[in-house]
Design a protein around this motif. Structure first.
Motif, PDB file in Angstrom:
ATOM      1  N   PRO A  30       0.819  -1.214   0.000  1.00  0.00           N
ATOM      2  CA  PRO A  30       0.000   0.000   0.000  1.00  0.00           C
ATOM      3  C   PRO A  30       0.851   1.261   0.000  1.00  0.00           C
ATOM      4  O   PRO A  30       1.970   1.269   0.528  1.00  0.00           O
ATOM      5  CB  PRO A  30      -0.788  -0.112   1.313  1.00  0.00           C
ATOM      6  N   ASN A  31       0.341   2.313  -0.605  1.00  0.00           N
ATOM      7  CA  ASN A  31       1.044   3.601  -0.603  1.00  0.00           C
ATOM      8  C   ASN A  31       0.876   4.326   0.720  1.00  0.00           C
ATOM      9  O   ASN A  31       1.703   5.151   1.083  1.00  0.00           O
ATOM     10  CB  ASN A  31       0.530   4.489  -1.738  1.00  0.00           C
ATOM     11  N   VAL A  32      -0.211   4.019   1.425  1.00  0.00           N
ATOM     12  CA  VAL A  32      -0.510   4.691   2.689  1.00  0.00           C
ATOM     13  C   VAL A  32      -0.825   3.641   3.751  1.00  0.00           C
ATOM     14  O   VAL A  32      -1.529   2.666   3.493  1.00  0.00           O
ATOM     15  CB  VAL A  32      -1.724   5.641   2.529  1.00  0.00           C
ATOM     16  N   ARG A  33      -0.278   3.842   4.946  1.00  0.00           N
ATOM     17  CA  ARG A  33      -0.643   3.032   6.113  1.00  0.00           C
ATOM     18  C   ARG A  33      -1.092   3.998   7.196  1.00  0.00           C
ATOM     19  O   ARG A  33      -0.738   5.173   7.188  1.00  0.00           O
ATOM     20  CB  ARG A  33       0.534   2.196   6.583  1.00  0.00           C
ATOM     21  N   ILE A  34      -1.883   3.489   8.123  1.00  0.00           N
ATOM     22  CA  ILE A  34      -2.432   4.326   9.189  1.00  0.00           C
ATOM     23  C   ILE A  34      -1.930   3.803  10.532  1.00  0.00           C
ATOM     24  O   ILE A  34      -1.899   2.604  10.762  1.00  0.00           O
ATOM     25  CB  ILE A  34      -3.983   4.290   9.166  1.00  0.00           C
ATOM     26  N   GLN A  35      -1.560   4.739  11.406  1.00  0.00           N
ATOM     27  CA  GLN A  35      -1.160   4.373  12.761  1.00  0.00           C
ATOM     28  C   GLN A  35      -2.106   5.050  13.739  1.00  0.00           C
ATOM     29  O   GLN A  35      -2.378   6.251  13.627  1.00  0.00           O
ATOM     30  CB  GLN A  35       0.276   4.798  13.053  1.00  0.00           C
TER      31      GLN A  35
END
Length: 85
Positions: A55-60
């Motif tokens: 993925p280009n974006v991950r969320i924390q």
């Protein structure tokens, strides 16, 4: 990235998140030292070197620190809305 999030780990956070943008570098390393021997771009990479497919974006989560794909947080928010209307 226009959907609501909810953390599936702490189950309460709906507003505090870190958006982690991933920019992969295509490199060839020295097997012994780990030093970068050569850096490639998409046009000149070697034939047996696969392109990044993640993925280009991950969320924390900004509360508990869970780091996952964006879809995990988005789907859990949808699930929570159905469970608690």
């Amino acid at each position: 990235m226009s959907s609501a999030y909810c953390c599936p780990n702490c189950k309460t956070n709906r507003s505090r998140f870190n958006i982690v943008e991933q920019h992969p570098r295509i490199v060839k390393l020295d097997a012994g030292t780990g030093e970068i021997i050569q850096e490639y771009n998409l046009e000149n990479k070697e034939p047996f070197h696969l392109s990044y497919r993640g993925p280009n974006v991950r969320i924390q989560c900004g509360v508990c620190g869970l780091l996952e794909d964006e879809e995990i947080f988005s789907k859990y928010a949808t699930y929570q809305r159905k469970e608690n209307p």
